[in-house]
Design a protein around this motif. Sequence first.
Motif, PDB file in Angstrom:
ATOM      1  N   TYR A  58     -16.271  19.645  33.630  1.00 41.46           N
ATOM      2  CA  TYR A  58     -16.479  18.379  32.929  1.00 41.46           C
ATOM      3  C   TYR A  58     -17.959  18.029  32.868  1.00 41.46           C
ATOM      4  N   LEU A  73     -19.959  14.762  32.193  1.00 46.25           N
ATOM      5  CA  LEU A  73     -19.742  13.316  32.129  1.00 46.25           C
ATOM      6  C   LEU A  73     -21.026  12.628  31.682  1.00 46.25           C
ATOM      7  N   LEU A  74     -20.923  11.955  30.544  1.00 45.07           N
ATOM      8  CA  LEU A  74     -22.053  11.264  29.950  1.00 45.07           C
ATOM      9  C   LEU A  74     -21.835   9.764  30.023  1.00 45.07           C
ATOM     10  N   GLY A  75     -22.895   8.997  29.869  1.00 41.37           N
ATOM     11  CA  GLY A  75     -22.790   7.552  29.842  1.00 41.37           C
ATOM     12  C   GLY A  75     -22.149   7.090  28.549  1.00 41.37           C
ATOM     13  N   ALA A  76     -21.635   5.871  28.542  1.00 42.28           N
ATOM     14  CA  ALA A  76     -20.961   5.309  27.376  1.00 42.28           C
ATOM     15  C   ALA A  76     -21.886   5.201  26.172  1.00 42.28           C
ATOM     16  N   SER A  77     -23.176   5.069  26.398  1.00 42.83           N
ATOM     17  CA  SER A  77     -24.122   4.898  25.295  1.00 42.83           C
ATOM     18  C   SER A  77     -24.646   6.217  24.741  1.00 42.83           C
ATOM     19  N   GLU A  78     -24.262   7.333  25.352  1.00 36.75           N
ATOM     20  CA  GLU A  78     -24.762   8.630  24.909  1.00 36.75           C
ATOM     21  C   GLU A  78     -24.097   9.023  23.592  1.00 36.75           C
ATOM     22  N   THR A  79     -24.874   9.622  22.716  1.00 39.55           N
ATOM     23  CA  THR A  79     -24.330  10.061  21.428  1.00 39.55           C
ATOM     24  C   THR A  79     -24.474  11.565  21.247  1.00 39.55           C
ATOM     25  N   PHE A  86     -22.953  15.290  35.896  1.00 38.90           N
ATOM     26  CA  PHE A  86     -23.120  13.882  35.543  1.00 38.90           C
ATOM     27  C   PHE A  86     -24.500  13.715  34.920  1.00 38.90           C
ATOM     28  N   CYS A  87     -24.528  13.266  33.698  1.00 36.80           N
ATOM     29  CA  CYS A  87     -25.788  13.057  32.985  1.00 36.80           C
ATOM     30  C   CYS A  87     -25.640  11.717  32.267  1.00 36.80           C
ATOM     31  N   ARG A  88     -25.928  10.650  32.977  1.00 32.31           N
ATOM     32  CA  ARG A  88     -25.642   9.321  32.466  1.00 32.31           C
ATOM     33  C   ARG A  88     -26.898   8.584  32.042  1.00 32.31           C
ATOM     34  N   ASN A  89     -26.805   8.030  30.845  1.00 33.18           N
ATOM     35  CA  ASN A  89     -27.830   7.128  30.323  1.00 33.18           C
ATOM     36  C   ASN A  89     -29.229   7.734  30.283  1.00 33.18           C
TER      37      ASN A  89
END
Length: 79
Positions: A70, A72-78, A41-44
Amino acid sequence: VPSKKQEFYTIHPKIKSMIRFAKINLMDPYYPFQYRFDFIFCRNVLIYFQEYVAKEIVERLEKNLNPGGYLLLGASETG
């Protein structure tokens, strides 16, 4: 209006024994993990890096996944 109600969850000890949390420096060329992961998990966080650096970080994280794992990235990650 946001709710002030807090919810708490407890993880079953058998599952908890399989979870590892780690803080790492994403800029390091190699990550000091002894084992590969099923989930990372690597979010935001990647939003703070230049795009080419974020891509390199994602590639390094992917190398630490088990086959079929898996990232898993944050929704804002590009990255």
